[in-house]
Design a protein around this motif. Structure first.
Motif, PDB file in Angstrom:
ATOM      1  N   ILE A 104       0.870  -1.180   0.000  1.00  0.00           N
ATOM      2  CA  ILE A 104       0.000   0.000   0.000  1.00  0.00           C
ATOM      3  C   ILE A 104       0.902   1.224   0.000  1.00  0.00           C
ATOM      4  CG2 ILE A 104      -1.783   1.282   1.222  1.00  0.00           C
ATOM      5  CD1 ILE A 104      -2.626  -1.360   2.528  1.00  0.00           C
ATOM      6  N   ALA A 105       0.739   2.100  -0.973  1.00  0.00           N
ATOM      7  CA  ALA A 105       1.611   3.270  -1.084  1.00  0.00           C
ATOM      8  C   ALA A 105       0.817   4.468  -1.576  1.00  0.00           C
ATOM      9  CB  ALA A 105       2.771   2.976  -2.032  1.00  0.00           C
ATOM     10  N   ASN A 106       1.011   5.620  -0.914  1.00  0.00           N
ATOM     11  CA  ASN A 106       0.286   6.838  -1.273  1.00  0.00           C
ATOM     12  C   ASN A 106       1.214   8.044  -1.204  1.00  0.00           C
ATOM     13  OD1 ASN A 106      -2.450   5.610  -1.350  1.00  0.00           O
ATOM     14  ND2 ASN A 106      -2.089   5.332   0.848  1.00  0.00           N
ATOM     15  N   THR A 107       0.898   9.019  -2.038  1.00  0.00           N
ATOM     16  CA  THR A 107       1.599  10.303  -2.021  1.00  0.00           C
ATOM     17  C   THR A 107       0.612  11.375  -1.590  1.00  0.00           C
ATOM     18  OG1 THR A 107       3.005   9.599  -3.848  1.00  0.00           O
ATOM     19  CG2 THR A 107       2.949  11.945  -3.368  1.00  0.00           C
ATOM     20  N   TYR A 108       1.065  12.274  -0.700  1.00  0.00           N
ATOM     21  CA  TYR A 108       0.197  13.332  -0.178  1.00  0.00           C
ATOM     22  C   TYR A 108       0.797  14.686  -0.522  1.00  0.00           C
ATOM     23  CZ  TYR A 108      -1.467   9.329   2.487  1.00  0.00           C
ATOM     24  OH  TYR A 108      -1.950   8.097   2.843  1.00  0.00           O
ATOM     25  N   ASN A 109      -0.015  15.536  -1.159  1.00  0.00           N
ATOM     26  CA  ASN A 109       0.390  16.897  -1.529  1.00  0.00           C
ATOM     27  C   ASN A 109      -0.678  17.878  -1.100  1.00  0.00           C
ATOM     28  OD1 ASN A 109       2.938  16.534  -3.103  1.00  0.00           O
ATOM     29  ND2 ASN A 109       1.607  15.268  -4.383  1.00  0.00           N
ATOM     30  N   LEU A 110      -0.293  19.129  -0.988  1.00  0.00           N
ATOM     31  CA  LEU A 110      -1.249  20.197  -0.709  1.00  0.00           C
ATOM     32  C   LEU A 110      -1.648  20.897  -2.001  1.00  0.00           C
ATOM     33  CD1 LEU A 110      -0.091  22.094   2.518  1.00  0.00           C
ATOM     34  CD2 LEU A 110      -2.194  20.791   2.180  1.00  0.00           C
TER      35      LEU A 110
END
Length: 662
Positions: A104-110
């Motif tokens: 499970i892999a996620n990228t978080y940006n604003l």
């Protein structure tokens, strides 16, 4: 629903926060993690591990070793984008293999004040067959930008309980929090080794009763519980605020110093009472190596010295001269193919036929020839500088990647390696200077020996100059080097002598060099001596002449640039530098100013730099001496060495003698 909850959690987060309020003890990605834009403790860092967690345990449901991994990383700069590409190594043999699940892999940006989550899809996870025993699982997290936070997790299932997973706390980027938990059934007894200089923040080991339970293949009648059980040793390791490991000069293998915990299986005790030993004693290993076809049998193989060596060598009465002649014969007639395979494809017969071979073939041939002519010899196993230190606590043969020869002549021992045609007798390649090796003695038993050079390597220069009738400075420079400095000079000079002289001229463009001469016996000589004439125009300002007396410089820049270094400074050998210049001013010039004398010493008198200058009649004499009295300095010496080198570079660059024409 999970995605909706996540967005709500961010929406209701408090917006007033410190710039670097990272949530370092939780895998959950916080708004503070995403909004942070720097890492003040290390402004050079291009990425930061905010949180990482590992947990290795024996799963009694399917009887495999499982390892859970979770990581949360902040991408600070574009140079840190590589951290968004993850490579996981899986091992397999002919019958069993490791597998990976639940990636499970996620990228978080604003985006403004909103958090945008980019998910890794299964279709973007790739498998690559690295070799017959290893598969690589790779993925790159999507939508990476400066400021992104990435979070990924996975579980590895391994049937190879003997290969218990180690944990690396320190890597090339800093970490705020790294936690590793293990649970090891009592059936398995491991050597557990903590490597590196960084201390654990917390550690704890507890016994958990009956953690493992399996059905009894021979149940007792009328028993209420026939399961076989074992207790577990549960360990917890935590390290916080871990600095990045940054490579710098004078370093052996990085893995020698990365803070980590390693495991080596010693024994397995089956429920049936059978004990299997995995870690062997050196006595057992010695016996195995003696019978091993690529080592012991090749070492005992006879060679026809009378057909390979000349009668001059065979009839030499002096034992040392005979040994040196045999050594030179192997150097001159056989070539190392640059392969380090010391336990595979080793054949003395093949290297004699092919004139080329790997490390073991080259040096076992040397060993056998020396033995044939009556020299006492023994093989030595070692691990090269780039390969890391060999474990001393227990035998790990796979950690050795090199074989050399120890010869004893008239009670004096010499360490020999024939792979380099520039080495002098008793000198090892620099790659071998890795503290110690294992001397194999199949009769008395093997032992550890020190392989550090006993003598310091030296560079000495002597310059004599004077003014000619055209007010130019003319003179002669003589130089001599020994040991590893000599080896470097020889390797630079002999392959292309013209290029070597051109290099001298390029290094000192303000000096005209003529009549270059090398006074050395040959490329295997233990020293290198040269001389050349020089002509230069001094710098004249008004009535004064300004002269930097260092026509040859030992160090052009300070190799130590880190603010802090957590690993030792390993030069490989002790060394010494000496420079002396004599300037004859005659009766037309006088001295106005000389560099100020000084002495700077390292702690415990482990090094010293001295500068002195004086006039004696019409002659100005200046000397600079630099001594490194140790080959290895602990990390605590780093600030002193850094200052020490700064002083040396500064004096060579800025020292000035001011001369006035009378």
């Amino acid at each position: 629903m999970k995605k909706i909850y996540f967005m709500i959690a961010f929406t209701f987060s408090v917006l007033g926060f410190a710039q670097e309020n990272y949530v370092s003890e939780d895998f959950r990605v916080s708004l503070d993690d995403i909004k942070a834009s720097s890492f003040k403790k290390d402004t050079t860092a291009n990425a930061l591990v905010i949180y990482e967690y590992g947990n290795s345990y024996f799963d009694s449901n399917d009887y495999v070793l499982k390892t859970e991994v979770k990581r949360k990383i902040k991408i600070l700069k574009r140079e840190g984008f590589d951290n968004a590409t993850v490579t996981i190594h899986l091992y397999n043999n002919n019958t069993r293999k490791e597998k990976i699940d639940d990636i499970i892999a996620n990228t978080y940006n604003l985006n403004g004040e909103n958090v945008v989550t980019s998910n890794l899809y299964t279709s973007n996870i790739y498998r690559e067959e690295y070799d017959e025993n290893h598969t690589l699982v790779k993925f790159t997290l999507p939508n990476i930008k400066e400021g992104s936070v990435i979070a990924y997790s996975y579980i590895i299932s391994s049937p190879f309980m003997y290969n218990y997973n180690g944990w690396v706390f320190q890597e090339e980027i800093p970490k705020l929090y790294s936690e590793y938990r293990t649970s090891i059934p009592a059936n398995y007894d491991y050597n557990i080794k903590l490597v590196g200089n960084l201390p654990l923040t917390e550690t704890d080991i507890k016994l958990r009763p009956k953690c493992l339970s399996i059905p009894n293949p021979s149940p007792q009648p009328y028993s209420s519980n026939n399961d076989l059980t074992a207790d577990c040793s549960d360990a917890y390791y935590l390290m916080k605020d871990i600095p990045a490991f940054i490579d710098e000069d004078y370093l052996t293998a990085k893995k020698n110093y990365l803070s980590r915990v390693d495991y080596e299986l010693k024994t397995f005790k089956g429920f049936n009472g059978v004990v299997e030993n995995y870690t062997k004693t050196w006595k057992t290993v010695d016996d195995e190596l003696k019978a091993e076809p690529n080592v012991g049998r090749q070492l005992s193989r006879s060679v026809e010295a009378d057909k390979l060596l000349s009668s001059t060598i065979l009839n030499e009465p002096d034992a040392l001269k005979k040994a040196m002649a045999v050594y030179n014969y192997v150097q001159d007639n056989y070539t190392w193919n640059e392969e380090y395979r010391i336990f595979n494809d080793v054949s003395v017969k093949d290297i004699i036929k092919d004139k080329s071979g790997n490390v073991s073939e080259m040096n076992i041939l040397l060993h056998n020839l020396l033995e044939e002519v009556g020299v006492e010899v023994k093989p030595v196993l070692l691990s090269t500088r780039n390969n890391g230190f060999a474990t001393k606590i227990f035998p790990v043969i796979s950690e050795f990647n090199y074989l050399i020869v120890q010869a004893t002549i008239d009670t004096k021992t010499y360490l020999l390696d024939a792979t380099d045609s520039y080495l002098s007798f008793g000198e090892l390649p620099f790659r071998c200077l890795n503290s110690y090796g294992r001397l194999l003695d199949f009769k008395k038993g093997s032992e550890w020996i020190d392989i550090a050079p006993k003598e310091a390597s030296k560079i000495l220069y002597n310059a004599t100059i004077n003014f000619n009738e055209n007010n130019k400075l003319v003179g002669k420079i003589s130089g001599k080097s020994t040991g590893y400095h000599s080896l470097n000079f020889k390797k630079s000079y002999y392959p292309n002598k013209e290029a070597y002289v051109n290099g001298l001229e390029n290094n000192y463009p303000s000096i005209e060099i003529t009549h270059h001469e090398v006074i050395t016996e040959g490329k295997t000589s233990p020293d290198f001596s040269e001389s050349y004439n020089i002509v230069l125009d001094p710098e004249v300002i008004g009535d004064n002449i300004y002269l930097n007396p260092f026509f040859v410089k030992f160090f052009l820049e300070n190799p130590f640039k880190l603010q802090e270094r957590t690993y030792p400074i390993d030069f490989g050998y002790k060394d010494s530098y000496f420079y002396m210049i004599s300037i004859n001013l005659g009766d037309k010039y006088s001295v106005l100013e000389l560099p100020q004398d000084f002495i700077v010493a390292l702690p415990n008198n482990t090094g010293m730099v001295t500068l002195s200058s004086k006039t004696l009649g019409p002659t100005v004499n200046l000397t600079l001496r630099v001594d490194f009295k140790e080959a290895l300095y602990p990390s605590e010496f780093y600030p002193y060495l850094k200052e020490f080198m700064t002083k040396i570079v500064d004096i060579q660059k800025n020292a000035t003698i001011v001369i006035k024409k009378i």
